[in-house]
Design a protein around this motif. Sequence first.
Motif, PDB file in Angstrom:
ATOM      1  N   LEU A   1      49.026  63.410   2.800  1.00  0.00           N
ATOM      2  CA  LEU A   1      48.999  63.327   4.104  1.00  0.00           C
ATOM      3  C   LEU A   1      48.726  64.568   4.790  1.00  0.00           C
ATOM      4  CD1 LEU A   1      51.827  60.670   4.660  1.00  0.00           C
ATOM      5  CD2 LEU A   1      49.449  60.064   4.498  1.00  0.00           C
ATOM      6  N   ALA A   2      47.607  64.970   5.409  1.00  0.00           N
ATOM      7  CA  ALA A   2      47.151  66.191   5.744  1.00  0.00           C
ATOM      8  C   ALA A   2      46.902  66.260   7.303  1.00  0.00           C
ATOM      9  CB  ALA A   2      46.055  66.852   4.658  1.00  0.00           C
TER      10      ALA A   2
ATOM     11  N   TYR B   1      42.756  73.349  -3.193  1.00  0.00           N
ATOM     12  CA  TYR B   1      43.845  72.639  -2.233  1.00  0.00           C
ATOM     13  C   TYR B   1      44.811  71.828  -3.071  1.00  0.00           C
ATOM     14  CZ  TYR B   1      45.981  69.677   1.395  1.00  0.00           C
ATOM     15  OH  TYR B   1      46.643  69.062   2.101  1.00  0.00           O
ATOM     16  N   ILE B   2      43.833  71.006  -3.863  1.00  0.00           N
ATOM     17  CA  ILE B   2      44.673  69.871  -4.442  1.00  0.00           C
ATOM     18  C   ILE B   2      45.402  70.566  -5.644  1.00  0.00           C
ATOM     19  CG2 ILE B   2      44.267  67.590  -5.709  1.00  0.00           C
ATOM     20  CD1 ILE B   2      42.215  66.880  -3.874  1.00  0.00           C
ATOM     21  N   GLN B   3      44.571  71.342  -6.535  1.00  0.00           N
ATOM     22  CA  GLN B   3      45.253  71.893  -7.701  1.00  0.00           C
ATOM     23  C   GLN B   3      46.641  72.736  -7.211  1.00  0.00           C
ATOM     24  OE1 GLN B   3      41.992  71.924  -6.955  1.00  0.00           O
ATOM     25  NE2 GLN B   3      40.821  72.295  -8.746  1.00  0.00           N
ATOM     26  N   ARG B   4      46.720  73.214  -5.969  1.00  0.00           N
ATOM     27  CA  ARG B   4      47.894  74.179  -5.701  1.00  0.00           C
ATOM     28  C   ARG B   4      49.044  73.005  -5.297  1.00  0.00           C
ATOM     29  NH1 ARG B   4      45.308  78.288  -1.646  1.00  0.00           N
ATOM     30  NH2 ARG B   4      47.189  78.371  -0.922  1.00  0.00           N
ATOM     31  N   LYS B   5      48.707  71.821  -4.930  1.00  0.00           N
ATOM     32  CA  LYS B   5      49.543  70.847  -4.429  1.00  0.00           C
ATOM     33  C   LYS B   5      50.007  70.278  -5.803  1.00  0.00           C
ATOM     34  CE  LYS B   5      49.938  68.885  -0.805  1.00  0.00           C
ATOM     35  NZ  LYS B   5      51.002  69.290   0.545  1.00  0.00           N
ATOM     36  N   LEU B   6      49.247  69.984  -6.817  1.00  0.00           N
ATOM     37  CA  LEU B   6      49.821  69.465  -7.968  1.00  0.00           C
ATOM     38  C   LEU B   6      50.532  70.359  -8.906  1.00  0.00           C
ATOM     39  CD1 LEU B   6      46.618  67.533  -9.175  1.00  0.00           C
ATOM     40  CD2 LEU B   6      48.455  66.639  -7.781  1.00  0.00           C
ATOM     41  N   ALA B   7      50.169  71.799  -8.664  1.00  0.00           N
ATOM     42  CA  ALA B   7      51.021  72.783  -9.449  1.00  0.00           C
ATOM     43  C   ALA B   7      52.193  73.070  -9.173  1.00  0.00           C
ATOM     44  CB  ALA B   7      50.038  74.041  -9.285  1.00  0.00           C
ATOM     45  N   ALA B   8      52.425  72.827  -7.793  1.00  0.00           N
ATOM     46  CA  ALA B   8      54.009  72.819  -7.139  1.00  0.00           C
ATOM     47  C   ALA B   8      54.767  71.712  -7.562  1.00  0.00           C
ATOM     48  CB  ALA B   8      54.116  72.878  -5.746  1.00  0.00           C
ATOM     49  N   TRP B   9      54.004  70.500  -8.241  1.00  0.00           N
ATOM     50  CA  TRP B   9      55.097  69.259  -8.414  1.00  0.00           C
ATOM     51  C   TRP B   9      55.895  69.451  -9.778  1.00  0.00           C
ATOM     52  CZ3 TRP B   9      55.563  64.828  -5.351  1.00  0.00           C
ATOM     53  CH2 TRP B   9      56.220  63.885  -5.923  1.00  0.00           C
ATOM     54  N   ARG B  10      57.232  69.072  -9.677  1.00  0.00           N
ATOM     55  CA  ARG B  10      58.077  69.411 -10.768  1.00  0.00           C
ATOM     56  C   ARG B  10      58.634  68.085 -11.130  1.00  0.00           C
ATOM     57  NH1 ARG B  10      61.442  74.374  -8.198  1.00  0.00           N
ATOM     58  NH2 ARG B  10      59.669  75.507  -7.315  1.00  0.00           N
ATOM     59  N   ARG B  11      59.535  68.083 -12.318  1.00  0.00           N
ATOM     60  CA  ARG B  11      60.129  66.842 -12.824  1.00  0.00           C
ATOM     61  C   ARG B  11      61.035  66.291 -11.678  1.00  0.00           C
ATOM     62  NH1 ARG B  11      61.534  67.246 -18.825  1.00  0.00           N
ATOM     63  NH2 ARG B  11      61.663  65.145 -18.924  1.00  0.00           N
ATOM     64  N   ASP B  12      61.661  66.896 -10.948  1.00  0.00           N
ATOM     65  CA  ASP B  12      62.551  66.400  -9.965  1.00  0.00           C
ATOM     66  C   ASP B  12      62.157  66.546  -8.459  1.00  0.00           C
ATOM     67  OD1 ASP B  12      62.434  69.131  -9.892  1.00  0.00           O
ATOM     68  OD2 ASP B  12      64.316  69.701  -9.488  1.00  0.00           O
ATOM     69  N   SER B  13      60.873  66.645  -8.416  1.00  0.00           N
ATOM     70  CA  SER B  13      60.071  66.812  -7.108  1.00  0.00           C
ATOM     71  C   SER B  13      60.194  64.975  -6.411  1.00  0.00           C
ATOM     72  CB  SER B  13      58.662  67.149  -7.233  1.00  0.00           C
ATOM     73  OG  SER B  13      58.767  68.474  -7.544  1.00  0.00           O
TER      74      SER B  13
ATOM     75  N   GLN C   1      57.631  69.515   5.525  1.00  0.00           N
ATOM     76  CA  GLN C   1      56.730  69.690   6.631  1.00  0.00           C
ATOM     77  C   GLN C   1      55.645  68.883   6.608  1.00  0.00           C
ATOM     78  OE1 GLN C   1      57.573  72.804   8.226  1.00  0.00           O
ATOM     79  NE2 GLN C   1      56.025  72.806   9.924  1.00  0.00           N
ATOM     80  N   GLY C   2      55.463  68.187   7.849  1.00  0.00           N
ATOM     81  CA  GLY C   2      54.588  67.250   8.028  1.00  0.00           C
ATOM     82  C   GLY C   2      53.040  67.520   7.872  1.00  0.00           C
ATOM     83  N   LYS C   3      52.882  68.931   7.735  1.00  0.00           N
ATOM     84  CA  LYS C   3      51.406  69.463   8.110  1.00  0.00           C
ATOM     85  C   LYS C   3      50.883  69.199   6.756  1.00  0.00           C
ATOM     86  CE  LYS C   3      50.324  71.697  10.663  1.00  0.00           C
ATOM     87  NZ  LYS C   3      49.563  71.379  12.147  1.00  0.00           N
ATOM     88  N   SER C   4      51.365  69.108   5.588  1.00  0.00           N
ATOM     89  CA  SER C   4      50.412  68.890   4.396  1.00  0.00           C
ATOM     90  C   SER C   4      51.620  68.314   3.420  1.00  0.00           C
ATOM     91  CB  SER C   4      49.629  69.892   3.794  1.00  0.00           C
ATOM     92  OG  SER C   4      49.080  69.683   2.805  1.00  0.00           O
ATOM     93  N   MET C   5      51.526  66.995   2.997  1.00  0.00           N
ATOM     94  CA  MET C   5      52.530  66.499   2.099  1.00  0.00           C
ATOM     95  C   MET C   5      51.961  65.564   0.927  1.00  0.00           C
ATOM     96  SD  MET C   5      55.610  65.159   4.598  1.00  0.00           S
ATOM     97  CE  MET C   5      54.585  63.660   5.290  1.00  0.00           C
ATOM     98  N   LEU C   6      52.119  66.097  -0.369  1.00  0.00           N
ATOM     99  CA  LEU C   6      51.816  65.378  -1.281  1.00  0.00           C
ATOM    100  C   LEU C   6      52.728  64.173  -1.926  1.00  0.00           C
ATOM    101  CD1 LEU C   6      49.949  64.874  -3.936  1.00  0.00           C
ATOM    102  CD2 LEU C   6      51.334  66.590  -4.975  1.00  0.00           C
ATOM    103  N   TRP C   7      52.511  63.055  -1.923  1.00  0.00           N
ATOM    104  CA  TRP C   7      53.252  61.770  -2.262  1.00  0.00           C
ATOM    105  C   TRP C   7      53.030  61.106  -3.303  1.00  0.00           C
ATOM    106  CZ3 TRP C   7      57.774  60.818  -0.161  1.00  0.00           C
ATOM    107  CH2 TRP C   7      58.269  61.520   1.363  1.00  0.00           C
ATOM    108  N   ASN C   8      54.000  60.663  -4.068  1.00  0.00           N
ATOM    109  CA  ASN C   8      53.746  59.542  -5.152  1.00  0.00           C
ATOM    110  C   ASN C   8      53.662  58.316  -4.436  1.00  0.00           C
ATOM    111  OD1 ASN C   8      55.261  57.730  -7.351  1.00  0.00           O
ATOM    112  ND2 ASN C   8      53.567  58.938  -8.008  1.00  0.00           N
TER     113      ASN C   8
END
Length: 395
Positions: A134-135, A145-157, A201-208
Motif C-alpha cells: 500500500l503506497a 523499490y520492491i527489492q528494498r521492501k523485501l530486503a527488510a522483511w525478517r522472520r518476525d516481521s 507509517q502509512g506512507k508505504s507498507m508491505l503486507w503479507n
Amino acid sequence: MTAAGWAALSAALLVAMNLLSQAVAFWRLRRPLLRSALLDEMPPVTIVRPVRGIEAFSRETAISGLTLDYPRYSTIFCVADADDPIIPLIEELIGTYGADKVRLIVGDVAVSANPKLNNCVKGWEAAETEWVILADSNVLMPKDYIQRKLAAWRRDSGLVCSMPEGSRPQNFGAEVECAFLNAFQARWQYFGEALGLGFAQGKSMLWNKPFLDARGGIAALGAEIAEDAAATKLVREAGKHVHLVGQPFGQPLGERRIRDAVQRQFRWARLRRVTFLPFFAVEILSAPLLPAALATFADAAFGWPIWLGPLAVLGVWYAGDIALSAGVGWFVNWRSPFAMLVRDLAFPAVWAYAFVGGEVSWRGNAMKIRTDGANELNDAAPALSGANRSAEKTL
C-alpha cells in the motif's frame, strides 16, 4: 545539588539523549541490510496506490512505480470519485504500460472514518498476490523499490514500511517540512525500531496478504482513525514486529507554506495523541525547548550570560541533525538550521494543542477526533455503511 545544578544536569542529559538517537539512526541508516529469504524468492507483488486529484508531482510519482526493476509486479490505482481529475492521467498510463501491468478501480468502500483507507479497499480485494504494498500517491519509487521492501522483511516481521523522506523543496516552507520529516520524525522512528519499538507509517507498507486477511483484512486497519496506528497494534498483538526499510523513500515537496506544514504536523500529532498517548506524552522531550529553558535558568543562577546555555544546546542539537542528514543523503543546505529552529519553535505549540484541539482536515475531509481517543465524522464525511460511494470502473 542546587536547583541550578539539577537544571544544568537535566539539560545535559536531554542533549545527550538526542545525540544518542542521532547516532543510532545514523548507524541504522548506514548499515547494510542482510539479504532476506523473501528477497531471494522474488515473489509476485501487487502495488495498491490510492490517488486523488492532480498534485505537482503526480505524473512523476505515478510513472516511478511503473518502471521498477522487478520481474513480477502490477499496480492498481484506486480512485474514490468517478469525476476525479487524476483519472485521465491513469488511463493514459494504462495505454502506455499495458492493462496487464496497470489497473484502475474507481469507487471506495466506507469501512472507516479514514478516506484513504476506504479508497484502498477495492484495490486490496482485487490483488491476487500473496504480497501487497500500500503506497501513497506521492511516494517517489526508486528502481529497486520492491527489492528494498523485501530486503527488510525478517522472520518476525508483520509489516515493513517506510516513512517519507522530504526531498526537492523549492521554498523555505518546504525546507521546514523537510526538517520535520527527516532529521526529526524519521530519525526518531529509526531509533525506536532499533529499540524494538517499530511503529508503522502509512506512507508505504508491505503486507503479507494472508496474514492481514486472517486478522480482518484491510478493514481491520479502520480500528483506529489512522491506519498506521491500527497496523502497529495489529502487528504487535500478533506477536510480530514492524520493521523499516534500509532508507526511506523520497517525497518531493516542491513549494509549501509554513502554515500548511505546521497544520499537517498538528493533524499527525493529534492522531498520535489519541492512538499512542504514553509515547506521545513524552514527545516534548524530543525537542530542544525544554533543555534550552533549563540551560537558561542555570545560566541565570550561575551568573553567566543567559544566552550561553541555550545557544550551546541548539548548536549541539542542530549540528547533530545536520551531520545525520548529510551523512545519509537527506536534504540539507545553509538554511537548514533556520528551518530546524522554526520546526522547534512550532513543535511545542503543536504538541500542546494536540491535547485540546479536536477537528482536523484530511485532504478536504473534516474529521473530529475526540479526547477519549475515539473518532467521529462530521456531516461532510461518508457514513460507515459499507456501501460503495460510486460505481466501480476497472480498466
